[in-house]
Design a protein around this motif. Structure first.
Motif, PDB file in Angstrom:
ATOM      1  N   UNK A   1       0.861  -1.191   0.000  1.00 34.33           N
ATOM      2  CA  UNK A   1       0.000   0.000   0.000  1.00 34.33           C
ATOM      3  C   UNK A   1       0.901   1.247   0.000  1.00 34.33           C
ATOM      4  N   UNK A   2       0.289   2.422  -0.045  1.00 31.50           N
ATOM      5  CA  UNK A   2       1.088   3.665  -0.046  1.00 31.50           C
ATOM      6  C   UNK A   2       0.817   4.407   1.271  1.00 31.50           C
ATOM      7  N   UNK A   3       1.871   4.871   1.975  1.00 32.89           N
ATOM      8  CA  UNK A   3       1.616   5.658   3.193  1.00 32.89           C
ATOM      9  C   UNK A   3       0.861   6.944   2.842  1.00 32.89           C
ATOM     10  N   UNK A   4      -0.078   7.312   3.700  1.00 34.35           N
ATOM     11  CA  UNK A   4      -0.880   8.503   3.432  1.00 34.35           C
ATOM     12  C   UNK A   4      -0.051   9.768   3.294  1.00 34.35           C
ATOM     13  N   UNK A   5       1.116   9.809   3.949  1.00 32.94           N
ATOM     14  CA  UNK A   5       1.954  11.007   3.908  1.00 32.94           C
ATOM     15  C   UNK A   5       2.537  11.248   2.509  1.00 32.94           C
ATOM     16  N   UNK A   6       2.483  10.249   1.635  1.00 34.99           N
ATOM     17  CA  UNK A   6       2.934  10.462   0.243  1.00 34.99           C
ATOM     18  C   UNK A   6       2.013  11.460  -0.455  1.00 34.99           C
ATOM     19  N   UNK A   7       0.863  11.749   0.183  1.00 37.54           N
ATOM     20  CA  UNK A   7      -0.123  12.636  -0.447  1.00 37.54           C
ATOM     21  C   UNK A   7      -0.247  13.964   0.297  1.00 37.54           C
ATOM     22  N   UNK A   8       0.674  14.208   1.224  1.00 38.00           N
ATOM     23  CA  UNK A   8       0.631  15.468   1.974  1.00 38.00           C
ATOM     24  C   UNK A   8       0.485  15.200   3.467  1.00 38.00           C
ATOM     25  N   UNK A   9       0.702  16.273   4.248  1.00 41.76           N
ATOM     26  CA  UNK A   9       0.687  16.137   5.717  1.00 41.76           C
ATOM     27  C   UNK A   9      -0.653  15.611   6.235  1.00 41.76           C
ATOM     28  N   UNK A  10      -1.734  16.027   5.550  1.00 45.14           N
ATOM     29  CA  UNK A  10      -3.068  15.604   6.006  1.00 45.14           C
ATOM     30  C   UNK A  10      -3.287  14.098   5.837  1.00 45.14           C
ATOM     31  N   UNK A  11      -2.351  13.454   5.138  1.00 46.26           N
ATOM     32  CA  UNK A  11      -2.478  12.009   4.920  1.00 46.26           C
ATOM     33  C   UNK A  11      -1.954  11.180   6.082  1.00 46.26           C
ATOM     34  N   UNK A  12      -1.300  11.827   7.057  1.00 40.84           N
ATOM     35  CA  UNK A  12      -0.776  11.063   8.214  1.00 40.84           C
ATOM     36  C   UNK A  12      -1.937  10.358   8.910  1.00 40.84           C
ATOM     37  N   UNK A  13      -1.646   9.128   9.366  1.00 44.60           N
ATOM     38  CA  UNK A  13      -2.703   8.347  10.026  1.00 44.60           C
ATOM     39  C   UNK A  13      -3.518   7.517   9.054  1.00 44.60           C
ATOM     40  N   UNK A  14      -3.126   7.602   7.776  1.00 48.69           N
ATOM     41  CA  UNK A  14      -3.890   6.869   6.749  1.00 48.69           C
ATOM     42  C   UNK A  14      -2.939   6.126   5.811  1.00 48.69           C
ATOM     43  N   UNK A  15      -3.482   5.166   5.109  1.00 53.19           N
ATOM     44  CA  UNK A  15      -2.752   4.547   3.996  1.00 53.19           C
ATOM     45  C   UNK A  15      -3.678   4.558   2.791  1.00 53.19           C
ATOM     46  N   UNK A  16      -3.085   4.509   1.597  1.00 56.09           N
ATOM     47  CA  UNK A  16      -3.940   4.375   0.412  1.00 56.09           C
ATOM     48  C   UNK A  16      -3.812   2.976  -0.139  1.00 56.09           C
ATOM     49  N   UNK A  17      -4.941   2.339  -0.340  1.00 54.45           N
ATOM     50  CA  UNK A  17      -4.948   1.030  -0.984  1.00 54.45           C
ATOM     51  C   UNK A  17      -6.048   1.054  -2.043  1.00 54.45           C
ATOM     52  N   UNK A  18      -5.835   0.360  -3.158  1.00 50.39           N
ATOM     53  CA  UNK A  18      -6.896   0.377  -4.171  1.00 50.39           C
ATOM     54  C   UNK A  18      -7.609  -0.959  -4.203  1.00 50.39           C
ATOM     55  N   UNK A  19      -8.788  -0.950  -4.805  1.00 48.41           N
ATOM     56  CA  UNK A  19      -9.497  -2.219  -4.984  1.00 48.41           C
ATOM     57  C   UNK A  19      -9.640  -2.542  -6.472  1.00 48.41           C
ATOM     58  N   UNK A  20      -8.649  -2.103  -7.244  1.00 47.35           N
ATOM     59  CA  UNK A  20      -8.594  -2.466  -8.667  1.00 47.35           C
ATOM     60  C   UNK A  20      -7.770  -3.744  -8.818  1.00 47.35           C
ATOM     61  N   UNK A  21      -8.019  -4.687  -7.920  1.00 53.44           N
ATOM     62  CA  UNK A  21      -7.359  -5.996  -7.987  1.00 53.44           C
ATOM     63  C   UNK A  21      -8.477  -7.043  -7.955  1.00 53.44           C
ATOM     64  N   UNK A  22      -8.146  -8.299  -8.324  1.00 49.71           N
ATOM     65  CA  UNK A  22      -9.203  -9.313  -8.435  1.00 49.71           C
ATOM     66  C   UNK A  22      -9.773  -9.670  -7.057  1.00 49.71           C
ATOM     67  N   UNK A  23     -10.995 -10.210  -7.044  1.00 50.29           N
ATOM     68  CA  UNK A  23     -11.615 -10.609  -5.770  1.00 50.29           C
ATOM     69  C   UNK A  23     -10.754 -11.612  -4.998  1.00 50.29           C
TER      70      UNK A  23
END
Ligand SMILES: Cc1ncc(COP(=O)(O)O)c(C=O)c1O
Length: 387
Positions: free
Chosen positions: A348-370
């Motif tokens: 996944x990607x750490x939320x901070x890769x998207x700016x300070x407000x992203x701390x405490x979060x991660x980004x994960x996508x659901x464009x993968x198979x079930x």
């Protein structure tokens, strides 16, 4: 060697998403089984009608340079799409076809930004915005879209950030990484700020078609009297699973588009001729788009339920195929991204890769198979128990 680098080159940083993806590819090559939820890319194959059009184009010899603004057939198809889907009226001189939305954003900013000019960008937001702005000598000023506000824009705070150096408000909705969008009422308020301070708006609508729970996408350029100050950016990448084809387009005021065409002429010449010919057919691939949306809806529900079972709360995203869950009880964004990679074998990607407000979060996508998503949730459950 670095002493030869331009100041500009020093200002640009690697994309942390692409950097993570490269590391993960290396791990996979060395035999580690990793579920990839970091890079924003549909797992679907490009619809057959588009692939067939590309094959046909190659057989017919459409393998030469094209006009720098794009082939007329594609621009006409884009004009029709913009009118019927986005309620944006345009003509041929107001369209440029680009090698992806990213390049379109770059050309637009390169046309507008002088050293020291300020561009208001969302925080959290896709890392390329601040990188491109700073590469060009501009200053990215972050307007916060805080988690406590479901990542919505605080419009009063946005207005308070305008200075006499502000030139552009950059919007991205639905938003990468939060999935949050901007309603028509909010767009009207943002439009008023742009009018009051004589600002331009770059509106990145790359995820315009990936919407859930009845969410409606309104293009800001469709609001009355707004088109003269809006540069709207669109992409074939996500809607049609065409990330590798590199195809996007921009509609905006003719003088700005003409300058962007000159930049494209002198730097890229044109987008790939074959991709452009195939792009004409993309607008006929609605049945495929609907199938992908149905699948995304199923996966989104599964992931939200799965994360909840792991004790991780997440805003149900109105759009995009991203989730931006709150992982603060498990550690910092970086720590949890590493934990997921090491113990859940989920990238996944750490939320901070998207700016300070992203701390405490991660980004994960659901464009993968079930099956991949099921495995990811099983592994995350185990990893969270270990914590
Ligand atoms: C917000 C946003 N804009 C633009 C792009 C780039 O789109 P394209 O593949 O058309 O260059 C992305 C890709 O991840 C994105 O997330």
């Amino acid at each position: 060697m670095e002493k030869f680098f331009s100041e500009r080159a020093h200002r640009i940083k690697s994309s942390s998403t692409i950097g993570r993806a490269d590391n993960v590819k290396k791990l996979i090559k060395s035999g580690v089984d990793i579920i990839r939820m970091e890079i924003g890319e549909p797992d679907f194959i490009t619809p057959k009608i588009i692939i067939d059009a590309a094959t046909q184009a190659m057989s017919n010899g459409l393998t030469k340079y094209t006009s720098s603004s794009g082939i007329p057939d594609l621009k006409k198809a884009i004009i029709n799409k913009l009118e019927s889907q986005n309620r944006i009226n345009s003509n041929l001189g107001e369209i440029i076809v680009t090698p992806g939305a990213k390049q379109g954003i770059y050309y637009a900013l390169a046309t507008l930004i002088n050293k020291g000019d300020e561009v208001l960008i969302p925080d959290p937001s896709w890392g390329s915005f601040s990188n491109i702005i700073e590469y060009l000598g501009g200053i990215s000023v972050h307007y916060h879209c805080p988690a406590k506000n479901d990542f919505k824009i605080n419009i009063t705070a946005l207005a308070n950030l305008v200075t006499n150096r502000t030139k552009v408000i950059l919007l991205n909705y639905p938003c990468n990484p939060t999935g949050q969008t901007i309603s028509k009422e909010e767009l009207i308020e943002i439009a008023k700020i742009a009018q009051a301070h004589n600002l331009l708006i770059i509106s990145d609508e790359t995820y315009e078609r990936i919407l859930f729970d009845g969410t409606v996408h309104v293009s800001i350029a469709s609001l009355p009297n707004m088109a003269p100050r809006i540069i709207s950016v669109f992409s074939f990448s996500k809607t049609y699973a065409m990330t590798g084809w590199r195809l996007g387009y921009v509609v905006g005021p003719k003088p700005i588009i003409s300058k962007m065409i000159q930049i494209q002429q002198q730097t890229a010449t044109c987008p790939t001729s074959i991709a452009q010919a195939a792009g004409v057919k993309a607008f006929e691939a609605e049945a495929d788009v609907q199938l992908m949306l149905k699948e995304y809806t199923k996966r989104r529900t599964f992931m939200l339920t799965g994360l909840k079972e792991c004790g991780i709360s997440c805003l149900p995203p109105p759009g995009t195929f991203y989730l931006f869950p709150d992982i603060s009880r498990l550690g910092s964004s970086e720590e949890v991204a590493d934990l997921f990679l090491e113990h859940a074998k989920v990238s996944v990607v750490p939320g901070t890769a998207f700016g300070k407000q992203g701390e405490g979060h991660i980004r994960m996508h659901f464009a993968a198979s079930m099956p991949e998503l099921e495995k990811a949730i099983r592994n995350i459950k185990l990893a969270c128990k270990k914590e």
